[in-house]
Each structure stands twice: as structure tokens, then as C-alpha cells.
Design a protein around this motif. Sequence first.
Motif, PDB file in Angstrom:
ATOM      1  N   GLY A 113      12.212  18.581  11.313  1.00 15.44           N
ATOM      2  CA  GLY A 113      12.684  17.665  12.345  1.00 15.44           C
ATOM      3  C   GLY A 113      11.590  17.022  13.165  1.00 15.44           C
ATOM      4  O   GLY A 113      11.809  16.667  14.330  1.00 15.44           O
ATOM      5  N   LEU A 114      10.414  16.800  12.570  1.00 15.97           N
ATOM      6  CA  LEU A 114       9.271  16.284  13.319  1.00 15.97           C
ATOM      7  C   LEU A 114       9.095  14.777  13.120  1.00 15.97           C
ATOM      8  O   LEU A 114       9.410  14.242  12.052  1.00 15.97           O
ATOM      9  N   PRO A 115       8.532  14.100  14.121  1.00 18.61           N
ATOM     10  CA  PRO A 115       8.258  12.662  14.012  1.00 18.61           C
ATOM     11  C   PRO A 115       6.965  12.413  13.243  1.00 18.61           C
ATOM     12  O   PRO A 115       5.870  12.404  13.811  1.00 18.61           O
ATOM     13  N   VAL A 116       7.069  12.234  11.937  1.00 13.70           N
ATOM     14  CA  VAL A 116       5.891  12.056  11.092  1.00 13.70           C
ATOM     15  C   VAL A 116       6.063  10.814  10.227  1.00 13.70           C
ATOM     16  O   VAL A 116       7.175  10.355   9.971  1.00 13.70           O
ATOM     17  N   LYS A 117       4.921  10.281   9.772  1.00 17.18           N
ATOM     18  CA  LYS A 117       4.986   9.163   8.824  1.00 17.18           C
ATOM     19  C   LYS A 117       3.781   9.200   7.909  1.00 17.18           C
ATOM     20  O   LYS A 117       2.657   9.516   8.326  1.00 17.18           O
ATOM     21  N   LEU A 118       4.035   8.902   6.629  1.00 18.51           N
ATOM     22  CA  LEU A 118       2.964   8.770   5.647  1.00 18.51           C
ATOM     23  C   LEU A 118       2.329   7.396   5.777  1.00 18.51           C
ATOM     24  O   LEU A 118       3.033   6.388   5.931  1.00 18.51           O
ATOM     25  N   ILE A 119       0.999   7.356   5.731  1.00 16.66           N
ATOM     26  CA  ILE A 119       0.279   6.095   5.880  1.00 16.66           C
ATOM     27  C   ILE A 119      -0.832   6.026   4.835  1.00 16.66           C
ATOM     28  O   ILE A 119      -1.220   7.042   4.256  1.00 16.66           O
ATOM     29  N   ASP A 120      -1.345   4.820   4.590  1.00 16.06           N
ATOM     30  CA  ASP A 120      -2.457   4.679   3.653  1.00 16.06           C
ATOM     31  C   ASP A 120      -3.782   4.754   4.401  1.00 16.06           C
ATOM     32  O   ASP A 120      -3.824   4.926   5.630  1.00 16.06           O
ATOM     33  N   GLY A 121      -4.884   4.613   3.661  1.00 15.38           N
ATOM     34  CA  GLY A 121      -6.202   4.764   4.260  1.00 15.38           C
ATOM     35  C   GLY A 121      -6.487   3.746   5.344  1.00 15.38           C
ATOM     36  O   GLY A 121      -7.065   4.068   6.386  1.00 15.38           O
ATOM     37  N   ALA A 122      -6.060   2.506   5.121  1.00 16.01           N
ATOM     38  CA  ALA A 122      -6.298   1.462   6.121  1.00 16.01           C
ATOM     39  C   ALA A 122      -5.525   1.758   7.400  1.00 16.01           C
ATOM     40  O   ALA A 122      -6.049   1.582   8.518  1.00 16.01           O
ATOM     41  N   GLN A 123      -4.284   2.209   7.269  1.00 20.88           N
ATOM     42  CA  GLN A 123      -3.490   2.549   8.452  1.00 20.88           C
ATOM     43  C   GLN A 123      -4.075   3.757   9.181  1.00 20.88           C
ATOM     44  O   GLN A 123      -4.051   3.816  10.415  1.00 20.88           O
ATOM     45  N   ALA A 124      -4.618   4.706   8.425  1.00 22.01           N
ATOM     46  CA  ALA A 124      -5.244   5.870   9.058  1.00 22.01           C
ATOM     47  C   ALA A 124      -6.406   5.445   9.940  1.00 22.01           C
ATOM     48  O   ALA A 124      -6.622   5.998  11.031  1.00 22.01           O
ATOM     49  N   ARG A 125      -7.161   4.421   9.495  1.00 14.37           N
ATOM     50  CA  ARG A 125      -8.315   3.972  10.287  1.00 14.37           C
ATOM     51  C   ARG A 125      -7.898   3.222  11.544  1.00 14.37           C
ATOM     52  O   ARG A 125      -8.710   3.047  12.450  1.00 14.37           O
ATOM     53  N   GLU A 126      -6.644   2.828  11.618  1.00 11.22           N
ATOM     54  CA  GLU A 126      -6.161   2.256  12.881  1.00 11.22           C
ATOM     55  C   GLU A 126      -6.067   3.342  13.951  1.00 11.22           C
ATOM     56  O   GLU A 126      -6.255   3.064  15.137  1.00 11.22           O
ATOM     57  N   TYR A 127      -5.786   4.549  13.536  1.00  8.58           N
ATOM     58  CA  TYR A 127      -5.763   5.686  14.477  1.00  8.58           C
ATOM     59  C   TYR A 127      -7.167   6.247  14.691  1.00  8.58           C
ATOM     60  O   TYR A 127      -7.543   6.573  15.828  1.00  8.58           O
ATOM     61  N   GLU A 128      -7.915   6.392  13.599  1.00  7.41           N
ATOM     62  CA  GLU A 128      -9.250   7.006  13.648  1.00  7.41           C
ATOM     63  C   GLU A 128     -10.206   6.118  12.855  1.00  7.41           C
ATOM     64  O   GLU A 128     -10.347   6.258  11.635  1.00  7.41           O
ATOM     65  N   PRO A 129     -10.877   5.178  13.519  1.00  6.07           N
ATOM     66  CA  PRO A 129     -11.706   4.203  12.797  1.00  6.07           C
ATOM     67  C   PRO A 129     -12.806   4.814  11.947  1.00  6.07           C
ATOM     68  O   PRO A 129     -13.218   4.211  10.944  1.00  6.07           O
ATOM     69  N   ALA A 130     -13.296   6.006  12.288  1.00  9.05           N
ATOM     70  CA  ALA A 130     -14.411   6.601  11.551  1.00  9.05           C
ATOM     71  C   ALA A 130     -13.962   7.418  10.350  1.00  9.05           C
ATOM     72  O   ALA A 130     -14.798   7.857   9.556  1.00  9.05           O
ATOM     73  N   VAL A 131     -12.657   7.634  10.199  1.00 11.70           N
ATOM     74  CA  VAL A 131     -12.181   8.473   9.109  1.00 11.70           C
ATOM     75  C   VAL A 131     -12.216   7.704   7.795  1.00 11.70           C
ATOM     76  O   VAL A 131     -12.095   6.474   7.766  1.00 11.70           O
ATOM     77  N   ARG A 132     -12.401   8.425   6.696  1.00 12.84           N
ATOM     78  CA  ARG A 132     -12.336   7.832   5.369  1.00 12.84           C
ATOM     79  C   ARG A 132     -11.387   8.676   4.531  1.00 12.84           C
ATOM     80  O   ARG A 132     -11.585   9.876   4.362  1.00 12.84           O
ATOM     81  N   CYS A 133     -10.327   8.048   4.017  1.00 14.23           N
ATOM     82  CA  CYS A 133      -9.324   8.792   3.274  1.00 14.23           C
ATOM     83  C   CYS A 133      -8.532   7.831   2.396  1.00 14.23           C
ATOM     84  O   CYS A 133      -8.612   6.608   2.559  1.00 14.23           O
TER      85      CYS A 133
END
Length: 394
Positions: A113-133
Amino acid sequence: MTRYVVIGGGIVGLAVAHRIILDRPDAEVTVLEKEPRLAAHQTGRNSGVIHAGVYYQPGSLKARLCRAGSQSMVEFCAANDIPVQVCGKLIVATDDSELPRLRALHDRAVANGLPVKLIDGAQAREYEPAVRCVGGLHVASTGIVDFTAVCQALGRLAVAAGATIRLNTRFTGVRVRGGEQVVRTTTGELVADVLVNCAGLYSDRVAGLAGVRPAARIIPFRGEYYELRPERASLVRGLIYPVPDPRFPFLGVHLTRSIDGSVHAGPNAVLALAREGYSWTKGNLRDLADLAGYPGFWRLGSRHLGYGLAEVRRSLSRQRFARSLARLVPELTEADLVPGEPGVRAQAVGRDGSLVDDFLIAEGDRQVHVLNAPSPAATSSLEIARHIVGRLPV
């Protein structure tokens, strides 16, 4: 008037004492803490994350109490002027082989019952610009807080409502006298009607001293942390975690921004040579003898020998530690890390070598023993207390 003795001045013990006073104002509550201060061990040495409950088996105590606890903890902090932030968390897959595990984690989080969402690498960098995934899972309800400050507030509130906290007081045993329990301590005896064991690293020993044979034994694992140098802390906005490998018992090293703005890196997980073994040089002969004589320890070790050796190598090499972090944030190097404060996790292990996966709470005759409460126990502490106190005799 019912007399309650709570053993342990960490966050679970204090939450239990506070809940007893709230629900039963006529109760007499005494908290015993062997150290000269509250939150001296697990509570005061963690990363300060308010977990959402992503990893836990749906329907388990951990899943239910963590989800409820993440909300009640934020509400408690807001009501008591304790700085808290719901910043969200990013779990990232660094290569395509991790994507199936990421999707499975998403499904489990949805089941919880958690508020989660799957995202791609580009969307992940919107949250954490230095991350690579190559993909990520964003968990909106994860937060950060100083759990030591929470303990201090719980202690103040409990004492203001009539509870007593006895520091520098070690529990040494109990004997039954009629319907009473005579609790022995290093500072004298006291009489209780109900005993609640929240002793963390020593919960199994306290249970044994109280006449209960625990179903599992505590094995201590040291978690070592680094911190990012202040000038590099901007590389991490919030919380960045790897996708955990279900073959292994721990989450892997991760990056967490603390409520004070510093960024923790870690922890790894190595066997501690003492229950308070915060370094390789801190050992305890009794603790080591207990490990050597416990079949569950050897079975656990044989099952995870390769993993354990890898953790030891990472413990002994800052360069290896940095490489693990660079899988998440490639800009990080060994030069960016400075040693942080280590902690020890009290992990219950069965005789068959299995790690007890859920919270383990044993009830006896006017006794309750919290025998396994590692992470997310701090997050869940107010709800663990509600769960326990609702079952205590009046």
C-alpha cells in the motif's frame, strides 16, 4: 495500580513506556537503562531514515507496523517540534540485470500500500542529478529524522507523566514472588507486576535471565559508515539505495542525507566481535564464546561465506567502499569519504542459521520480550509500542 518495568532505554523501550503512560495513566512505569544516557546503541547510531516499508513481506509485522509507523513518527515529530523531512527515496538499478528485481520490489511495495512509481534513468536524474542508472523506484513516503532527539522527547514526556527512568542500571535477573516479579538490578531491587524486555543487543540474554528460552540468538553485525566531505554533499539530494539482492540478508551500501544536511555512506555489514563491537579492535570473550557455541552462527556463516568475505574486504578498503558507492553516483571517489560513526545491528538468528526476518515478540506470564527488532524498528517504534501495550495485562 499496575507496576511495569521496561528494560532498555532505546527508542522501542521508551516508546513502550510512553504508550503505557498514555493508555494507563494510573500505571507505575520504570525504565531501566544500563548506560548513562538514552539511545546509546542501535537507536543513536543509525542513519536516521524513516522507512516506508518497501522490502517487507506483505502482511508481516514489519510491513504493517512500518507503514503505520512512518506516518505516526512524522506526526509525533511535528507535534513535538522535532525536525523531520519526508524527502522520498530512490532505489536504482545500475544495469539491466537488476531490472527484474526492481519490478518485483515495486510489486511488493504496491502490495504493502505504498506510494511508489517505476521510472527510467532520465526520470531518476530529475530526483538525483548525479545518479546513473537504467531504472529506478521512487518511494515518496520515506523520510529522515534524528532518532536520538525522538528518544529524548519520549523520555521527557514519559517522565512528565509520572514514569521513572533509571540510568546506569543493569538488569541482572528476576524472581517470582506470588503474583509479583522481583526485578534485580545493579542499583537494587524493585517489584513489578509486568516486565517488558526491549534490551536490543542483549534481548536474548535478558530473556534467559527472566526464565525464558528465546527461539533465536542475537548475532551482532557491525555497520560501518563514511560521510561525504561537506563540499561533496551536494551530489546527493535525498536517499539513494541499490536494488537489494534477495540472496543476501542486507541492503547494500547506500547514500542518505541526514536531517542536519550531512550525507552518510553505508553501512556495510560485518560480524562484530562483541555485542558492542564498534571496531575491529573491540572484542569480548563471552560474546565470542556465545557465537562459537551456537549452531545457528556456523550454519549462517556457511550459507553466506562468500558474501561475508566480500563485506570484510570492503570493510578493510576505503577504495572498495568507494567503488560500491560509485555504482550509484559515478562522481564519488575515495577522496570524498571521511570515516563516520559505526553501529551494531542486533540480528536474531535461528538454530538453523536463518535470519529472523520479521519482528519477533514473545509473550509469557506477565512478561513480554522483544527478541528481534532491527531496522525498521526505529521507524516502527510507536506502533511496536501500541502493539505490545495492547496485549499487556492491566
